[in-house]
Structures are given as C-alpha cells and as structure tokens.
Design a protein around this motif. Sequence first.
Motif, mmCIF file in Angstrom:
data_model
loop_
_atom_site.group_PDB
_atom_site.id
_atom_site.type_symbol
_atom_site.label_atom_id
_atom_site.label_comp_id
_atom_site.label_asym_id
_atom_site.label_seq_id
_atom_site.Cartn_x
_atom_site.Cartn_y
_atom_site.Cartn_z
ATOM 1 N N THR A 162 0.906 -1.213 0.025
ATOM 2 C CA THR A 162 0.024 0.154 0.069
ATOM 3 C C THR A 162 0.805 1.144 0.043
ATOM 4 O O THR A 162 1.984 1.141 0.309
ATOM 5 C CB THR A 162 -0.961 0.203 1.045
ATOM 6 O OG1 THR A 162 -0.079 0.090 2.533
ATOM 7 C CG2 THR A 162 -1.896 -1.201 1.242
ATOM 8 N N PRO A 163 0.450 2.355 -0.523
ATOM 9 C CA PRO A 163 1.317 3.519 -0.630
ATOM 10 C C PRO A 163 1.297 3.903 0.736
ATOM 11 O O PRO A 163 0.827 3.915 1.790
ATOM 12 C CB PRO A 163 0.310 4.729 -1.371
ATOM 13 C CG PRO A 163 -0.515 3.667 -2.039
ATOM 14 C CD PRO A 163 -0.888 2.586 -1.326
ATOM 15 N N CYS A 220 8.275 -1.029 -6.511
ATOM 16 C CA CYS A 220 6.920 -0.624 -6.285
ATOM 17 C C CYS A 220 6.727 0.120 -4.848
ATOM 18 O O CYS A 220 6.949 -0.555 -3.817
ATOM 19 C CB CYS A 220 5.861 -1.418 -6.644
ATOM 20 S SG CYS A 220 4.152 -1.138 -6.427
ATOM 21 N N ASP A 221 6.027 1.177 -4.842
ATOM 22 C CA ASP A 221 5.880 1.790 -3.571
ATOM 23 C C ASP A 221 4.494 1.658 -3.200
ATOM 24 O O ASP A 221 3.948 2.588 -2.237
ATOM 25 C CB ASP A 221 6.347 3.330 -3.576
ATOM 26 C CG ASP A 221 5.627 4.082 -4.134
ATOM 27 O OD1 ASP A 221 4.513 3.669 -5.462
ATOM 28 O OD2 ASP A 221 5.687 5.500 -4.442
ATOM 29 N N GLY A 222 3.721 1.242 -3.773
ATOM 30 C CA GLY A 222 2.361 0.903 -3.684
ATOM 31 C C GLY A 222 1.522 1.812 -4.430
ATOM 32 O O GLY A 222 0.092 1.732 -4.494
ATOM 33 N N ALA A 223 2.153 2.741 -5.119
ATOM 34 C CA ALA A 223 1.250 3.788 -5.965
ATOM 35 C C ALA A 223 1.787 3.820 -7.389
ATOM 36 O O ALA A 223 1.248 3.790 -8.408
ATOM 37 C CB ALA A 223 1.280 5.105 -5.401
ATOM 38 N N ALA A 230 -3.814 4.385 -11.541
ATOM 39 C CA ALA A 230 -3.739 3.679 -13.009
ATOM 40 C C ALA A 230 -4.961 3.724 -13.821
ATOM 41 O O ALA A 230 -4.647 3.753 -15.156
ATOM 42 C CB ALA A 230 -3.387 2.289 -12.734
ATOM 43 N N VAL A 231 -6.210 3.742 -13.388
ATOM 44 C CA VAL A 231 -7.180 3.828 -14.131
ATOM 45 C C VAL A 231 -8.104 5.205 -14.075
ATOM 46 O O VAL A 231 -9.157 5.362 -14.661
ATOM 47 C CB VAL A 231 -8.231 2.654 -13.392
ATOM 48 C CG1 VAL A 231 -7.554 1.284 -13.873
ATOM 49 C CG2 VAL A 231 -8.571 2.781 -12.093
ATOM 50 N N ALA A 232 -7.706 5.991 -13.206
ATOM 51 C CA ALA A 232 -8.230 7.108 -12.975
ATOM 52 C C ALA A 232 -8.158 8.253 -14.182
ATOM 53 O O ALA A 232 -9.162 9.191 -14.443
ATOM 54 C CB ALA A 232 -7.943 7.995 -11.957
ATOM 55 N N ASP A 233 -7.213 7.987 -15.046
ATOM 56 C CA ASP A 233 -6.773 8.857 -15.997
ATOM 57 C C ASP A 233 -7.543 8.289 -17.412
ATOM 58 O O ASP A 233 -6.711 7.005 -17.642
ATOM 59 C CB ASP A 233 -5.134 9.301 -16.408
ATOM 60 C CG ASP A 233 -5.148 10.235 -17.374
ATOM 61 O OD1 ASP A 233 -5.726 10.102 -18.346
ATOM 62 O OD2 ASP A 233 -3.849 10.806 -17.318
ATOM 63 N N PRO A 234 -8.369 8.685 -18.041
ATOM 64 C CA PRO A 234 -8.804 8.134 -19.345
ATOM 65 C C PRO A 234 -8.077 7.825 -20.436
ATOM 66 O O PRO A 234 -7.998 7.133 -21.232
ATOM 67 C CB PRO A 234 -10.129 8.836 -19.829
ATOM 68 C CG PRO A 234 -9.967 10.147 -19.078
ATOM 69 C CD PRO A 234 -9.013 10.050 -17.683
ATOM 70 N N GLY A 283 -2.549 -1.619 -9.513
ATOM 71 C CA GLY A 283 -3.307 -2.035 -8.246
ATOM 72 C C GLY A 283 -3.642 -0.650 -7.592
ATOM 73 O O GLY A 283 -4.334 -0.511 -6.567
ATOM 74 N N HIS A 284 -3.034 0.502 -8.113
ATOM 75 C CA HIS A 284 -3.492 1.854 -7.527
ATOM 76 C C HIS A 284 -4.410 2.383 -8.453
ATOM 77 O O HIS A 284 -4.584 2.214 -9.748
ATOM 78 C CB HIS A 284 -2.326 2.635 -7.254
ATOM 79 C CG HIS A 284 -2.591 3.938 -6.301
ATOM 80 N ND1 HIS A 284 -2.938 5.028 -6.962
ATOM 81 C CD2 HIS A 284 -2.380 4.041 -5.070
ATOM 82 C CE1 HIS A 284 -3.044 5.898 -5.883
ATOM 83 N NE2 HIS A 284 -2.743 5.318 -4.809
#
Length: 226
Positions: free
Chosen positions: A7-8, A212-215, A176-180, A172-173
């Motif tokens: 997790t971040p 990976c730092d979780g974000a 990754a999917v918030a930006d269209p 997994g953060h």
Amino acid sequence: MVALAQTPLSGERLRAVDGFLAEAWADQTRHDDRLRGLAVEVRFDRGVAHLTGEVAEPAELRLVRDRVGRLAGVLGVWCKVRVGGSDPVVVDLGCGATKQWPGNLGLDIFPAPGVNAVADLSRSLPLADDSVDVLFAVHILEHLIDFLPLVDECHRVLRPGGVLHVMSPWWGHVNAVADPTHVRLLDVQTVKAICLQRPPGTPRWYPLHAGCDGASIFADLTPLPP
C-alpha cells in the motif's frame, strides 16, 4: 534490487524512510574509503536517490550507483553526475512543461514551454545512436498502446552504461485507471518481461532496479550489447 510495498506510504512514513536512507548512506561513506573522497551528493526523495556532483572516471560513478542501490528501500537511482569534466546528456521523454531536471532536453508530441523538440514517441526518436546518457520515461509508457517500440528506441540512443528511468502508475492503484488516457497497466513483472521475455534479436536490457511503492512502479534499465 527489487523493492515492493503493498500500500502507498503516508507522507510521514516517506519522510522517515528518506531519513533512514540518508543516515545509512552517511554511515556507508564513513566506512568505505572508496566513497569518502568522491564529490558526489546523494539526496533521497520518496525512496528515489538523486545523485549530483562530479567524478573523474565512469568506474567511480558505477561504484556510487551500485552502493546507493544496495540500500534497502531504494526504489531507483536518478543520476546527473559529471564524468571527467563532461555533463551527461539527459533527455526527458514526454516532458510537457515540466522536466525532471532543468537543462534536460525535452521531447513531447505537443509544443510547450520546456519542449526542445516535438516528437511522436510512438515513432522513431529524433536522436542519434549512442548519443544519450540518461533517459526519463516518467508517466509515459501507460499512455502508449504498444510501448515496446519506444523502449527499443531508447536502447538505440543510449550510450553503453546509459540508464533508462521508468516511472508509471502501479496497476493496483487507483491512479492507474483514474486517467482515461491511460491505455496500459504496468507492474514490476512488466519490467521483468521487458528484460527477459523479448524474442531473440530484439534489444536486451539489464534491470539495475525495479520496485513499487504501492502507487507507482520504478525501474532503472541499462542496455546490454547484442
């Protein structure tokens, strides 16, 4: 080295990690005669080591990179160190109006302040073979449906011993999917596949770091000869 986080980390925890890394590096330089006399400054920011200064020989820079990268928790080693009196050639891919360091050469598909050359990163880079020491691909690969041609172009333009710095949202953060405009999801395993699962005859890479730092995922890749 591979560094992973589920997790971040909070801002307070990140500052604590950076403080730990700074103390660990200071302790290492006190006890390693090879490092003590080198004019290299190491600053840690959210787990990424930023190297500046000057060395006389490439071997000295390789030594510092190696020793910093062995510290537990380091996600990447971003380096802008002069070698033998020469500044490194550093290129920001898809920089927009913000470069990782002032003075970098900026490439982007759209003109903007700080963009030195307009270039479509899905095509050939307007750079000569073996002409660049450091390449930044920060929040770029996730925007390309097929980023392997760009990775191959990076291999072509990097000098022996050069480094490609990759940073992208971890799959997994939510970022990754918030930006269209994101069309690819990446993981540390993606970096592993870039280095180990390409077909014969394609450019080869060696992973100096992957984490990976979780974000976000981070990777420092250096080109291998044929």
